[in-house]
Write a protein that holds these residues in place. Structure first.
Motif, PDB file in Angstrom:
ATOM      1  N   THR A   1       0.871  -1.140  -0.199  1.00 45.75           N
ATOM      2  CA  THR A   1      -0.150   0.144   0.099  1.00 45.75           C
ATOM      3  C   THR A   1       0.878   1.241  -0.034  1.00 45.75           C
ATOM      4  OG1 THR A   1      -0.199  -0.368   2.379  1.00 45.75           O
ATOM      5  CG2 THR A   1      -2.202  -1.115   1.147  1.00 45.75           C
ATOM      6  N   ARG A   2       1.878   1.358   0.804  1.00 42.64           N
ATOM      7  CA  ARG A   2       2.776   2.611   0.875  1.00 42.64           C
ATOM      8  C   ARG A   2       3.403   2.591  -0.377  1.00 42.64           C
ATOM      9  NH1 ARG A   2       5.877   1.595   6.702  1.00 42.64           N
ATOM     10  NH2 ARG A   2       3.927   1.462   7.980  1.00 42.64           N
ATOM     11  N   MET A   3       4.066   1.498  -1.142  1.00 42.17           N
ATOM     12  CA  MET A   3       4.558   1.592  -2.384  1.00 42.17           C
ATOM     13  C   MET A   3       3.873   2.164  -3.319  1.00 42.17           C
ATOM     14  SD  MET A   3       7.536   1.503  -3.969  1.00 42.17           S
ATOM     15  CE  MET A   3       8.519   0.381  -2.963  1.00 42.17           C
ATOM     16  N   LEU A   4       2.398   1.714  -3.384  1.00 40.59           N
ATOM     17  CA  LEU A   4       1.347   2.021  -4.618  1.00 40.59           C
ATOM     18  C   LEU A   4       1.227   3.358  -4.273  1.00 40.59           C
ATOM     19  CD1 LEU A   4      -0.605  -1.214  -5.184  1.00 40.59           C
ATOM     20  CD2 LEU A   4       0.894  -0.274  -6.597  1.00 40.59           C
ATOM     21  N   LEU A   5       1.025   3.887  -3.072  1.00 41.44           N
ATOM     22  CA  LEU A   5       0.561   5.101  -2.818  1.00 41.44           C
ATOM     23  C   LEU A   5       1.645   6.306  -3.181  1.00 41.44           C
ATOM     24  CD1 LEU A   5      -1.446   5.018   0.418  1.00 41.44           C
ATOM     25  CD2 LEU A   5      -2.574   5.481  -1.794  1.00 41.44           C
ATOM     26  N   GLY A   6       3.045   5.919  -2.823  1.00 39.47           N
ATOM     27  CA  GLY A   6       4.082   6.708  -3.243  1.00 39.47           C
ATOM     28  C   GLY A   6       4.231   6.670  -4.822  1.00 39.47           C
ATOM     29  N   VAL A   7       4.305   5.637  -5.536  1.00 42.62           N
ATOM     30  CA  VAL A   7       4.161   5.772  -6.695  1.00 42.62           C
ATOM     31  C   VAL A   7       3.037   6.376  -7.569  1.00 42.62           C
ATOM     32  CG1 VAL A   7       4.025   4.295  -8.983  1.00 42.62           C
ATOM     33  CG2 VAL A   7       5.518   3.445  -7.110  1.00 42.62           C
TER      34      VAL A   7
ATOM     35  N   GLY B   1       7.125   5.729 -17.753  1.00 43.62           N
ATOM     36  CA  GLY B   1       7.443   4.541 -18.398  1.00 43.62           C
ATOM     37  C   GLY B   1       7.995   3.577 -17.244  1.00 43.62           C
ATOM     38  N   PHE B   2       8.891   3.961 -16.456  1.00 45.28           N
ATOM     39  CA  PHE B   2       9.557   3.507 -15.377  1.00 45.28           C
ATOM     40  C   PHE B   2       8.754   2.652 -14.457  1.00 45.28           C
ATOM     41  CE2 PHE B   2      11.543   2.944 -11.279  1.00 45.28           C
ATOM     42  CZ  PHE B   2      12.727   2.130 -11.432  1.00 45.28           C
ATOM     43  N   LEU B   3       7.714   3.937 -13.826  1.00 45.91           N
ATOM     44  CA  LEU B   3       6.753   3.416 -12.751  1.00 45.91           C
ATOM     45  C   LEU B   3       5.722   2.594 -13.223  1.00 45.91           C
ATOM     46  CD1 LEU B   3       6.668   7.366 -11.323  1.00 45.91           C
ATOM     47  CD2 LEU B   3       7.759   5.287 -10.393  1.00 45.91           C
ATOM     48  N   TRP B   4       5.436   2.575 -14.595  1.00 48.31           N
ATOM     49  CA  TRP B   4       4.381   1.746 -15.051  1.00 48.31           C
ATOM     50  C   TRP B   4       4.522   0.329 -14.610  1.00 48.31           C
ATOM     51  CZ3 TRP B   4       2.496   2.145 -20.811  1.00 48.31           C
ATOM     52  CH2 TRP B   4       1.598   1.044 -21.154  1.00 48.31           C
ATOM     53  N   LEU B   5       5.874  -0.226 -15.034  1.00 50.02           N
ATOM     54  CA  LEU B   5       5.963  -1.659 -14.658  1.00 50.02           C
ATOM     55  C   LEU B   5       6.439  -1.838 -13.314  1.00 50.02           C
ATOM     56  CD1 LEU B   5       5.492  -2.213 -17.499  1.00 50.02           C
ATOM     57  CD2 LEU B   5       7.270  -3.894 -17.614  1.00 50.02           C
ATOM     58  N   PHE B   6       7.152  -0.949 -12.706  1.00 50.83           N
ATOM     59  CA  PHE B   6       7.376  -0.872 -11.271  1.00 50.83           C
ATOM     60  C   PHE B   6       6.256  -1.090 -10.454  1.00 50.83           C
ATOM     61  CE2 PHE B   6       8.687   0.834  -7.193  1.00 50.83           C
ATOM     62  CZ  PHE B   6       9.536   0.170  -6.863  1.00 50.83           C
ATOM     63  N   ALA B   7       5.107  -0.678 -10.507  1.00 57.14           N
ATOM     64  CA  ALA B   7       4.050  -0.562  -9.787  1.00 57.14           C
ATOM     65  C   ALA B   7       3.309  -2.010  -9.962  1.00 57.14           C
ATOM     66  CB  ALA B   7       3.038   0.477  -9.951  1.00 57.14           C
TER      67      ALA B   7
ATOM     68  N   PHE C   1       3.693  -4.903  -7.210  1.00 58.23           N
ATOM     69  CA  PHE C   1       2.951  -4.525  -5.961  1.00 58.23           C
ATOM     70  C   PHE C   1       1.565  -4.575  -5.932  1.00 58.23           C
ATOM     71  CE2 PHE C   1       6.953  -2.506  -6.075  1.00 58.23           C
ATOM     72  CZ  PHE C   1       7.538  -3.059  -4.984  1.00 58.23           C
ATOM     73  N   GLN C   2       0.885  -4.834  -7.194  1.00 57.69           N
ATOM     74  CA  GLN C   2      -0.655  -4.884  -7.227  1.00 57.69           C
ATOM     75  C   GLN C   2      -0.660  -6.275  -6.878  1.00 57.69           C
ATOM     76  OE1 GLN C   2      -1.697  -3.888 -11.262  1.00 57.69           O
ATOM     77  NE2 GLN C   2      -1.582  -1.730 -10.905  1.00 57.69           N
ATOM     78  N   THR C   3      -0.097  -7.157  -7.426  1.00 58.19           N
ATOM     79  CA  THR C   3       0.021  -8.457  -7.070  1.00 58.19           C
ATOM     80  C   THR C   3       0.182  -8.870  -5.595  1.00 58.19           C
ATOM     81  OG1 THR C   3       0.962  -9.235  -9.086  1.00 58.19           O
ATOM     82  CG2 THR C   3       1.058 -11.095  -7.470  1.00 58.19           C
ATOM     83  N   LEU C   4       1.042  -8.267  -4.956  1.00 58.79           N
ATOM     84  CA  LEU C   4       1.411  -8.242  -3.522  1.00 58.79           C
ATOM     85  C   LEU C   4       0.193  -7.755  -2.819  1.00 58.79           C
ATOM     86  CD1 LEU C   4       3.375  -9.581  -1.496  1.00 58.79           C
ATOM     87  CD2 LEU C   4       4.698  -7.217  -1.633  1.00 58.79           C
ATOM     88  N   LEU C   5      -0.236  -6.488  -3.309  1.00 53.32           N
ATOM     89  CA  LEU C   5      -1.627  -6.065  -2.418  1.00 53.32           C
ATOM     90  C   LEU C   5      -2.807  -7.064  -2.455  1.00 53.32           C
ATOM     91  CD1 LEU C   5      -3.183  -3.568  -1.300  1.00 53.32           C
ATOM     92  CD2 LEU C   5      -3.880  -3.107  -3.864  1.00 53.32           C
ATOM     93  N   LEU C   6      -3.094  -7.896  -3.505  1.00 48.19           N
ATOM     94  CA  LEU C   6      -4.137  -8.585  -3.586  1.00 48.19           C
ATOM     95  C   LEU C   6      -4.035  -9.778  -2.678  1.00 48.19           C
ATOM     96  CD1 LEU C   6      -5.281  -8.436  -7.335  1.00 48.19           C
ATOM     97  CD2 LEU C   6      -6.394  -7.156  -5.253  1.00 48.19           C
ATOM     98  N   ILE C   7      -2.852 -10.126  -2.710  1.00 50.94           N
ATOM     99  CA  ILE C   7      -2.461 -11.371  -1.813  1.00 50.94           C
ATOM    100  C   ILE C   7      -2.493 -11.002  -0.238  1.00 50.94           C
ATOM    101  CG2 ILE C   7      -0.579 -12.951  -0.932  1.00 50.94           C
ATOM    102  CD1 ILE C   7       0.205 -13.110  -3.919  1.00 50.94           C
ATOM    103  N   ARG C   8      -2.063  -9.744  -0.109  1.00 52.62           N
ATOM    104  CA  ARG C   8      -2.279  -9.203   1.582  1.00 52.62           C
ATOM    105  C   ARG C   8      -3.801  -9.282   2.059  1.00 52.62           C
ATOM    106  NH1 ARG C   8       2.378  -6.607   3.423  1.00 52.62           N
ATOM    107  NH2 ARG C   8       4.219  -8.076   2.456  1.00 52.62           N
ATOM    108  N   ILE C   9      -4.571  -8.410   0.892  1.00 51.53           N
ATOM    109  CA  ILE C   9      -5.841  -8.517   1.101  1.00 51.53           C
ATOM    110  C   ILE C   9      -6.651  -9.827   1.297  1.00 51.53           C
ATOM    111  CG2 ILE C   9      -8.247  -7.839   0.028  1.00 51.53           C
ATOM    112  CD1 ILE C   9      -6.785  -5.651  -1.325  1.00 51.53           C
TER     113      ILE C   9
END
Length: 393
Positions: A280-286, A314-320, A323-331
Motif C-alpha cells: 500500500t505504501r509503495m503504490l501510494l508513493g508511486v 514508463g519506469f513507474l508503469w512496470l515498477f508498480a 506490488f498490485q499482485t502483493l496487495l491482492l495477496i495481502r487482502i
C-alpha cells in the motif's frame, strides 16, 4: 500501541496466514513463458494494426475497435478461466488454447475489416486462457512479487524485441501477414512447451465464505482496474500531447522508445525491491509521483521536461505492477483475488483508452490528462481505504 484505529499495511495477521504449495521451478518457468506469449500482442498492436491500416485492411476507426475488443476478450477470458477452470489436466487445456491462438493468427491473414475484429477477439479469448496459467503459477509462488516482477520484465523485453525485429525482417517481404504467421509459429511452440509445463497446480485454500471474493477483494481489483485505466488512457495520447509540447515526430518517438526501455528497468527494480516495502505504501508513493507527472504534463512543459516525465512514467508503469499482485495477496491470503488480477489489469487497460476517446472527442487532447487524473485519484483513494483497518487487542 494502544487499541485504536490505525493506518497499517494490509498484511494479514499471523493467524490468517495461508500456506500455498508452489509448483516446481522448471514447470513454473514454462507457465510464465506461455503467459509472455499470450501478452505479446499487447505491445505489438501498434505494429500489427498500423500495418493493416496501411495495407487497406482496417480503417482508422477499426484500429481502435480491434485493439479494444482483443484486450477485453483477453481480460474476460482470463477472469472466467480463473473462476471456472480447475487446475488439472493443464497441459491439454493450455496446449489446445495455444493451437487455437495460432489458428486465430492465421485466420487474421485471410480477413479484413470486421473479419479482423472477429479473429482478434478469438485470439484474445485464447490468450486469456494461456494467461490464466501464468497467473496461477505466480499466485502460488513463494515470492509472488518477485515472480510477478520477472514476468512483466521478460514480457516487456520480448515485446520490445519483436516490435523492432518484425518490421525489419518478415514484414519487409510479406507485410503484416508475415508478422502474423511468425506469431502463429510462436504460439505453436508454446503448445509444445506446454507439454513440459505443469499438468496440475495445488488447489488454492478455501476461505470461510466458500471462496467468493469479499468486498475488500473486489475493492482491490477495482483499484487495479482504475490504475491501469489511468496508465493506458495517458499512454495512447502521448504522441498528440508531445506535439502540443512542441516535440517533433522524431522526438516524440524517442520519448516513447525511452519509456519502453525504462519499463524493463522498472520491472527489474520491482523484482529487486520485493516485499521490503508494504504494497500500500509503495503504490501510494508511486501514485503520488504519477500525480506530479500528470500535473507537469498539464502545465505544458518544455520539450526536455516532457521527455523526462514520459521516461519516469514508463519506469513507474512496470515498477508498480508486482506490488498490485502483493496487495491482492495481502487482502486475500487464499490468493483467489490475485487470480483475477490479469482480468482487472486488461479490462482497465482497454477501458481507459475507450473512455479517453469518448472524453476527448473532437476537443482538446488535454482532456485525456483530466480523465487519467480522475482514474488515478479514485485508485489511490481505494488503496488508501484498503490500507486502513481496525486493530484489535
Amino acid at each position: 500501541m494502544s487499541v485504536s484505529e490505525a493506518v497499517v499495511d494490509v498484511a494479514p495477521p499471523p493467524e490468517t496466514t495461508v500456506a500455498v504449495t508452489s509448483p516446481p521451478r522448471e514447470a513454473a518457468a514454462v507457465g510464465q513463458a506461455i503467459g509472455v506469449v499470450a501478452l505479446l500482442i499487447a505491445g505489438l498492436q501498434p505494429v500489427i494494426l498500423g500495418a493493416m491500416e496501411r495495407e487497406g485492411r482496417l480503417s482508422t476507426a477499426q484500429i481502435g475497435l480491434a485493439a479494444t475488443v482483443e484486450l477485453m476478450a483477453l481480460g474476460v477470458a482470463c477472469g472466467i478461466a480463473a473462476a471456472v477452470l480447475k487446475p488439472t489436466r493443464i497441459r491439454m487445456k493450455i496446449g489446445l488454447a495455444c493451437l487455437l491462438h495460432a489458428a486465430a493468427m492465421l485466420a487474421t491473414t485471410l480477413t479484413s475489416g470486421v473479419g479482423v475484429i472477429v479473429t482478434r477477439a478469438a485470439a484474445g479469448a485464447c490468450a486469456g486462457v494461456m494467461l490464466w496459467l501464468a497467473i496461477g503459477v505466480i499466485a502460488r509462488s513463494s515470492r509472488p512479487e518477485r515472480a510477478s516482477g520477472v514476468f512483466v520484465t521478460v514480457q516487456t523485453f520480448a515485446q520490445l524485441v519483436l516490435a523492432a525485429a518484425l518490421p525489419a525482417t518478415v514484414m519487409e517481404p510479406w507485410g503484416v501477414n508475415g508478422a502474423l504467421a511468425c506469431l502463429a509459429v510462436i504460439s505453436v511452440l508454446a503448445a509444445v512447451a506446454a507439454l513440459m509445463g505443469p499438468d496440475s497446480l495445488a488447489p488454492l485454500p478455501r476461505s470461510e465464505d466458500g471462496g467468493r471474493l469479499d468486498a475488500r477483494s473486489m475493492s482491490g481489483l477495482t483499484a487495479v482496474f482504475l490504475y491501469m485505466a489511468f496508465i493506458v488512457a495517458l499512454w495512447v495520447y502521448l504522441e498528440p500531447l508531445a506535439a502540443q509540447a512542441g516535440l517533433s515526430p522524431r522526438e516524440a518517438g524517442l520519448a516513447v522508445a525511452l519509456a519502453l526501455g525504462l519499463q524493463v528497468l522498472g520491472g527489474a527494480a520491482a523484482t529487486f525491491v520485493g516485499d521490503r516495502v508494504p504494497p500500500t505504501r509503495m503504490l501510494l508513493g508511486v501514485g503520488a509521483i504519477n500525480a506530479v507527472i500528470l500535473a507537469t504534463l498539464w502545465s505544458g512543459p518544455a520539450r526536455g521536461l516532457f521527455i523526462a516525465c514520459v521516461a519516469a512514467f514508463g519506469f513507474l508503469w512496470l515498477f508498480a505492477l508486482p506490488f498490485q499482485t502483493l496487495l491482492l495477496i495481502r487482502i486475500d491470503p487464499t490468493r483467489r483475488a490475485s487470480m483475477q488480477l490479469g482480468a482487472a489489469q486488461l479490462l482497465g487497460s482497454s477501458a481507459g483508452p475507450l473512455a479517453a476517446s469518448l472524453v476527448v472527442g473532437d476537443g482538446p487532447v488535454r482532456r485525456a490528462l483530466a480523465l487519467s487524473g480522475v482514474c488515478l485519484a479514485l485508485a489511490l483513494a481505494l488503496i488508501s481505504l484498503l490500507g486502513m483497518r481496525r486493530r484489535t487487542p
